[in-house]
Motif scaffolding. Sequence first.
Motif, PDB file in Angstrom:
ATOM      1  N   GLN A 190      36.716  41.501  43.263  1.00  0.00           N
ATOM      2  CA  GLN A 190      36.018  42.728  43.659  1.00  0.00           C
ATOM      3  C   GLN A 190      36.489  43.225  45.027  1.00  0.00           C
ATOM      4  N   GLU A 191      36.675  42.315  45.978  1.00  0.00           N
ATOM      5  CA  GLU A 191      37.134  42.717  47.309  1.00  0.00           C
ATOM      6  C   GLU A 191      38.523  43.350  47.250  1.00  0.00           C
ATOM      7  N   TYR A 192      39.407  42.756  46.469  1.00  0.00           N
ATOM      8  CA  TYR A 192      40.756  43.320  46.336  1.00  0.00           C
ATOM      9  C   TYR A 192      40.716  44.657  45.603  1.00  0.00           C
ATOM     10  N   ALA A 193      39.937  44.739  44.542  1.00  0.00           N
ATOM     11  CA  ALA A 193      39.821  45.991  43.796  1.00  0.00           C
ATOM     12  C   ALA A 193      39.292  47.100  44.710  1.00  0.00           C
ATOM     13  N   ASP A 194      38.291  46.782  45.511  1.00  0.00           N
ATOM     14  CA  ASP A 194      37.744  47.771  46.444  1.00  0.00           C
ATOM     15  C   ASP A 194      38.801  48.243  47.432  1.00  0.00           C
ATOM     16  N   ARG A 195      39.561  47.306  47.986  1.00  0.00           N
ATOM     17  CA  ARG A 195      40.608  47.671  48.950  1.00  0.00           C
ATOM     18  C   ARG A 195      41.723  48.496  48.314  1.00  0.00           C
ATOM     19  N   LEU A 196      41.977  48.245  47.028  1.00  0.00           N
ATOM     20  CA  LEU A 196      43.027  48.978  46.313  1.00  0.00           C
ATOM     21  C   LEU A 196      42.500  50.251  45.658  1.00  0.00           C
ATOM     22  N   ASN A 197      41.195  50.486  45.810  1.00  0.00           N
ATOM     23  CA  ASN A 197      40.544  51.672  45.246  1.00  0.00           C
ATOM     24  C   ASN A 197      40.701  51.770  43.730  1.00  0.00           C
ATOM     25  N   VAL A 198      40.488  50.639  43.068  1.00  0.00           N
ATOM     26  CA  VAL A 198      40.518  50.617  41.606  1.00  0.00           C
ATOM     27  C   VAL A 198      39.328  49.793  41.114  1.00  0.00           C
ATOM     28  N   ALA A 199      39.021  49.948  39.854  1.00  0.00           N
ATOM     29  CA  ALA A 199      37.964  49.146  39.243  1.00  0.00           C
ATOM     30  C   ALA A 199      38.478  47.724  39.007  1.00  0.00           C
ATOM     31  N   VAL A 200      37.562  46.773  39.007  1.00  0.00           N
ATOM     32  CA  VAL A 200      37.929  45.383  38.743  1.00  0.00           C
ATOM     33  C   VAL A 200      38.625  45.284  37.392  1.00  0.00           C
ATOM     34  N   ARG A 201      38.122  46.003  36.414  1.00  0.00           N
ATOM     35  CA  ARG A 201      38.709  45.973  35.072  1.00  0.00           C
ATOM     36  C   ARG A 201      40.171  46.459  35.098  1.00  0.00           C
ATOM     37  N   THR A 202      40.443  47.504  35.868  1.00  0.00           N
ATOM     38  CA  THR A 202      41.800  48.036  35.995  1.00  0.00           C
ATOM     39  C   THR A 202      42.721  47.002  36.638  1.00  0.00           C
ATOM     40  N   LEU A 203      42.232  46.362  37.691  1.00  0.00           N
ATOM     41  CA  LEU A 203      43.037  45.345  38.369  1.00  0.00           C
ATOM     42  C   LEU A 203      43.289  44.161  37.442  1.00  0.00           C
ATOM     43  N   ASN A 204      42.271  43.704  36.745  1.00  0.00           N
ATOM     44  CA  ASN A 204      42.435  42.607  35.789  1.00  0.00           C
ATOM     45  C   ASN A 204      43.492  42.941  34.743  1.00  0.00           C
ATOM     46  N   LYS A 205      43.416  44.138  34.197  1.00  0.00           N
ATOM     47  CA  LYS A 205      44.352  44.555  33.147  1.00  0.00           C
ATOM     48  C   LYS A 205      45.782  44.608  33.689  1.00  0.00           C
ATOM     49  N   SER A 206      45.954  45.187  34.867  1.00  0.00           N
ATOM     50  CA  SER A 206      47.279  45.315  35.465  1.00  0.00           C
ATOM     51  C   SER A 206      47.904  43.954  35.744  1.00  0.00           C
TER      52      SER A 206
END
Length: 158
Positions: A76-92
């Motif tokens: 969640q912290e990384y997703a927030d810093r990257l301005n994406v949803a956790v789901r988007t980061l997980n998928k990528s």
Amino acid sequence: MLMPLVDDMEEESRHYGEVGNVDILKSLLCIFLVKIQRYGLHEAGKNLDMLKPSHRLFIQFRHMVEEEYNSLHTVQEYADRLNVAVRTLNKSVNECSGKSPLAFINERIILEAKRMAKYTNMMIKEIAASLGYDDPSYFVKLFKRQTGYLPSEFRDLQ
């Protein structure tokens, strides 16, 4: 691939204070980091396409983990810093590497913890604090779950 460089860095670290020691160590570290980055670009046998947004996100994530592993510990912290949803980061991350973002985060934290346990005289609670863990017992549990050893046991290996 990387072990000869690590061996060279260890050997050079034994020449502390000699002429050019710091310059050689900096150069070896630079080569090491470039090779790591290349490996990250081709991890799991997949070539990354910088035109694909998910691949660019993966590279940004990997870079951020390298920079922030001692202060950011959750997806969640990384997703927030990257301005994406956790789901988007997980998928990528999964698409590009076959691993979860949390696996990358924990692997980087444990890599540094192992290094500190082996090559410093810091107490385990000091290592935990330097890696951003206020609760040393939580850090010890994470280390044990990831490595199969307590940090003190790992330090005593070899």
